[in-house]
Motif scaffolding. Structure first.
Motif, PDB file in Angstrom:
ATOM      1  N   ASP A 128       0.641  -1.082   0.126  1.00 16.97           N
ATOM      2  CA  ASP A 128       0.075   0.085   0.061  1.00 16.97           C
ATOM      3  C   ASP A 128       0.847   1.442   0.177  1.00 16.97           C
ATOM      4  N   GLN A 129       0.228   2.476  -0.101  1.00 12.96           N
ATOM      5  CA  GLN A 129       0.817   3.687  -0.049  1.00 12.96           C
ATOM      6  C   GLN A 129       0.115   4.260   1.156  1.00 12.96           C
ATOM      7  N   ARG A 130       1.385   4.860   1.970  1.00 15.16           N
ATOM      8  CA  ARG A 130       0.708   5.473   3.501  1.00 15.16           C
ATOM      9  C   ARG A 130      -0.349   6.285   3.170  1.00 15.16           C
ATOM     10  N   GLN A 131      -0.472   7.152   2.535  1.00 11.21           N
ATOM     11  CA  GLN A 131      -1.434   8.324   2.563  1.00 11.21           C
ATOM     12  C   GLN A 131      -2.930   7.634   2.156  1.00 11.21           C
ATOM     13  N   MET A 132      -2.741   6.537   1.206  1.00 14.47           N
ATOM     14  CA  MET A 132      -3.850   5.987   0.792  1.00 14.47           C
ATOM     15  C   MET A 132      -4.491   5.115   2.104  1.00 14.47           C
ATOM     16  N   ALA A 133      -3.396   4.540   2.775  1.00 15.16           N
ATOM     17  CA  ALA A 133      -3.886   3.655   4.202  1.00 15.16           C
ATOM     18  C   ALA A 133      -4.385   4.335   5.275  1.00 15.16           C
ATOM     19  N   VAL A 134      -3.848   5.694   5.497  1.00 13.09           N
ATOM     20  CA  VAL A 134      -4.229   6.619   6.466  1.00 13.09           C
ATOM     21  C   VAL A 134      -5.604   7.073   6.155  1.00 13.09           C
ATOM     22  N   ALA A 135      -5.901   7.469   4.830  1.00 17.91           N
ATOM     23  CA  ALA A 135      -7.333   7.931   4.289  1.00 17.91           C
ATOM     24  C   ALA A 135      -8.191   6.528   4.576  1.00 17.91           C
ATOM     25  N   PHE A 136      -7.718   5.528   4.369  1.00 17.26           N
ATOM     26  CA  PHE A 136      -8.644   4.545   4.625  1.00 17.26           C
ATOM     27  C   PHE A 136      -9.296   4.394   6.136  1.00 17.26           C
ATOM     28  N   VAL A 137      -8.360   4.504   6.948  1.00 14.69           N
ATOM     29  CA  VAL A 137      -8.534   3.871   8.570  1.00 14.69           C
ATOM     30  C   VAL A 137      -9.219   5.438   8.999  1.00 14.69           C
ATOM     31  N   GLU A 138      -9.041   6.368   8.450  1.00 17.45           N
ATOM     32  CA  GLU A 138      -9.975   7.671   9.030  1.00 17.45           C
ATOM     33  C   GLU A 138     -11.190   7.668   8.468  1.00 17.45           C
ATOM     34  N   ARG A 139     -11.533   7.344   7.154  1.00 15.79           N
ATOM     35  CA  ARG A 139     -12.856   7.185   6.587  1.00 15.79           C
ATOM     36  C   ARG A 139     -13.852   6.146   7.191  1.00 15.79           C
ATOM     37  N   LEU A 140     -13.153   5.023   7.713  1.00 17.19           N
ATOM     38  CA  LEU A 140     -13.730   3.812   8.372  1.00 17.19           C
ATOM     39  C   LEU A 140     -13.867   3.999   9.779  1.00 17.19           C
ATOM     40  N   GLY A 141     -13.181   4.944  10.133  1.00 17.52           N
ATOM     41  CA  GLY A 141     -13.204   5.224  11.851  1.00 17.52           C
ATOM     42  C   GLY A 141     -12.625   4.025  12.400  1.00 17.52           C
ATOM     43  N   VAL A 142     -11.387   3.556  12.167  1.00 21.15           N
ATOM     44  CA  VAL A 142     -10.764   2.667  12.821  1.00 21.15           C
ATOM     45  C   VAL A 142      -9.993   3.125  13.885  1.00 21.15           C
ATOM     46  N   ALA A 143     -10.178   2.584  15.162  1.00 20.57           N
ATOM     47  CA  ALA A 143      -9.416   3.050  16.245  1.00 20.57           C
ATOM     48  C   ALA A 143      -8.343   2.216  16.720  1.00 20.57           C
ATOM     49  N   TYR A 144      -7.958   1.299  16.218  1.00 22.18           N
ATOM     50  CA  TYR A 144      -6.814   0.353  16.502  1.00 22.18           C
ATOM     51  C   TYR A 144      -5.712   0.485  15.566  1.00 22.18           C
ATOM     52  N   PRO A 145      -4.635   0.502  15.988  1.00 20.87           N
ATOM     53  CA  PRO A 145      -3.446   0.849  15.123  1.00 20.87           C
ATOM     54  C   PRO A 145      -3.051  -0.081  13.975  1.00 20.87           C
ATOM     55  N   SER A 146      -2.354   0.270  13.228  1.00 19.18           N
ATOM     56  CA  SER A 146      -1.818  -0.567  11.925  1.00 19.18           C
ATOM     57  C   SER A 146      -0.278  -0.189  11.632  1.00 19.18           C
ATOM     58  N   VAL A 147       0.152  -1.392  11.330  1.00 15.99           N
ATOM     59  CA  VAL A 147       1.898  -1.567  10.916  1.00 15.99           C
ATOM     60  C   VAL A 147       1.459  -1.115   9.574  1.00 15.99           C
ATOM     61  N   PHE A 148       2.568  -0.188   9.168  1.00 13.95           N
ATOM     62  CA  PHE A 148       2.728  -0.103   7.619  1.00 13.95           C
ATOM     63  C   PHE A 148       3.766  -0.861   7.336  1.00 13.95           C
ATOM     64  N   ASP A 149       3.194  -1.718   6.262  1.00 14.32           N
ATOM     65  CA  ASP A 149       4.323  -2.889   5.919  1.00 14.32           C
ATOM     66  C   ASP A 149       4.128  -3.075   4.333  1.00 14.32           C
ATOM     67  N   PRO A 150       4.497  -2.223   3.627  1.00 13.31           N
ATOM     68  CA  PRO A 150       4.463  -2.448   2.381  1.00 13.31           C
ATOM     69  C   PRO A 150       5.193  -3.540   1.578  1.00 13.31           C
ATOM     70  N   ARG A 151       6.061  -3.833   2.028  1.00  9.32           N
ATOM     71  CA  ARG A 151       6.938  -5.074   1.475  1.00  9.32           C
ATOM     72  C   ARG A 151       6.411  -6.538   1.941  1.00  9.32           C
ATOM     73  N   GLY A 152       5.395  -6.480   3.166  1.00  7.30           N
ATOM     74  CA  GLY A 152       4.940  -7.847   3.624  1.00  7.30           C
ATOM     75  C   GLY A 152       5.895  -8.469   4.531  1.00  7.30           C
ATOM     76  N   GLU A 153       6.721  -7.869   5.239  1.00  4.61           N
ATOM     77  CA  GLU A 153       7.811  -8.216   6.254  1.00  4.61           C
ATOM     78  C   GLU A 153       7.225  -9.107   7.346  1.00  4.61           C
ATOM     79  N   VAL A 154       6.202  -8.514   7.836  1.00  8.55           N
ATOM     80  CA  VAL A 154       5.413  -9.221   8.975  1.00  8.55           C
ATOM     81  C   VAL A 154       4.966 -10.504   8.581  1.00  8.55           C
ATOM     82  N   ALA A 155       4.282 -10.670   7.597  1.00  8.75           N
ATOM     83  CA  ALA A 155       3.979 -11.776   7.060  1.00  8.75           C
ATOM     84  C   ALA A 155       4.798 -12.961   6.780  1.00  8.75           C
ATOM     85  N   MET A 156       5.785 -12.516   6.393  1.00 11.82           N
ATOM     86  CA  MET A 156       7.095 -13.418   5.930  1.00 11.82           C
ATOM     87  C   MET A 156       7.455 -13.799   7.393  1.00 11.82           C
ATOM     88  N   ALA A 157       7.522 -13.336   8.486  1.00 11.96           N
ATOM     89  CA  ALA A 157       7.918 -13.696   9.938  1.00 11.96           C
ATOM     90  C   ALA A 157       7.074 -14.946  10.330  1.00 11.96           C
TER      91      ALA A 157
END
Length: 204
Positions: A128-157
């Motif tokens: 994803d792109q950070r600005q698109m992701a931020v707009a997404f969570v703000e628009r949907l009112g998401v209160a919990y945090p998200s890790v920005f992981d454009p390369r999928g490194e967490v999934a690979m763990a």
């Protein structure tokens, strides 16, 4: 005589190709076996198949989740150790993902109901792109945090985890073990049922 020599060459070539194929297969099996042995040696989670919706893996079959870290969408650092002692819901999503637009508000509704009962929610924003992701969570009112992981490194763990399946969700129990892996969209009521199962487990 020439015809016989040509035939022999064809046969020899076929034998060599079969032998090479057998060696290649053996090498691949060797890699696969080595990966399995490493997983059992560390005792860490290794993905094998998704968990049926609204259910959790029996406690005796759970394996510890790997440690991971990253940067939240707001730029602050994150360490998975902060999830210790709580039930955790880790959701892989992207602003470009159509099912995520349906699933995320339902996850937020469950989060609002159980956040004060020892349940942590964490989004993992991938490809994803950070600005698109931020707009997404703000628009949907998401209160919990998200890790920005454009390369999928967490999934690979998470060894063997199908990183290309978005959305997907991993649940951790209070001991930090993988208690469920859902691939694809999860309904809010199914997520709630699984979380309640983990909350009902003996804290001891």
């Amino acid at each position: 005589m020439t015809s016989s020599t040509g035939s022999d060459r064809v046969i020899n070539r076929r034998v060599l190709l079969i032998a090479a194929g057998a060696l290649s297969s053996t090498a691949l099996l060797g890699c696969s076996t080595r990966a399995t042995n490493d997983a059992s040696a560390t005792g860490e989670f290794e993905f094998r198949e998704p968990t049926p919706t609204a259910t959790v893996i029996p406690e005796e079959r759970r394996a510890p989740a790997p440690a991971f870290s990253g940067e939240l969408l707001d730029g602050t650092g994150f360490e998975s150790s902060s999830l210790a002692g709580d039930v955790a819901v880790i959701n892989f999503w992207g602003s470009w993902c159509v099912p995520c637009r349906v699933e995320t508000p339902e996850f937020q509704a469950v989060h609002a109901d159980v956040a004060d009962r020892g349940v942590e929610f964490l989004g993992i924003d991938v490809k994803d792109q950070r600005q698109m992701a931020v707009a997404f969570v703000e628009r949907l009112g998401v209160a919990y945090p998200s890790v920005f992981d454009p390369r999928g490194e967490v999934a690979m763990a998470f060894r063997g985890f199908p990183a290309n399946v978005v959305p997907s969700t991993i649940l951790l129990d209070r001991a930090g073990r993988v208690a469920a892996v859902y691939t694809g969209q999860v309904r809010g009521e199914d997520l709630r049922a699984a979380v309640e199962l983990l909350l009902a487990e003996d804290r001891a």
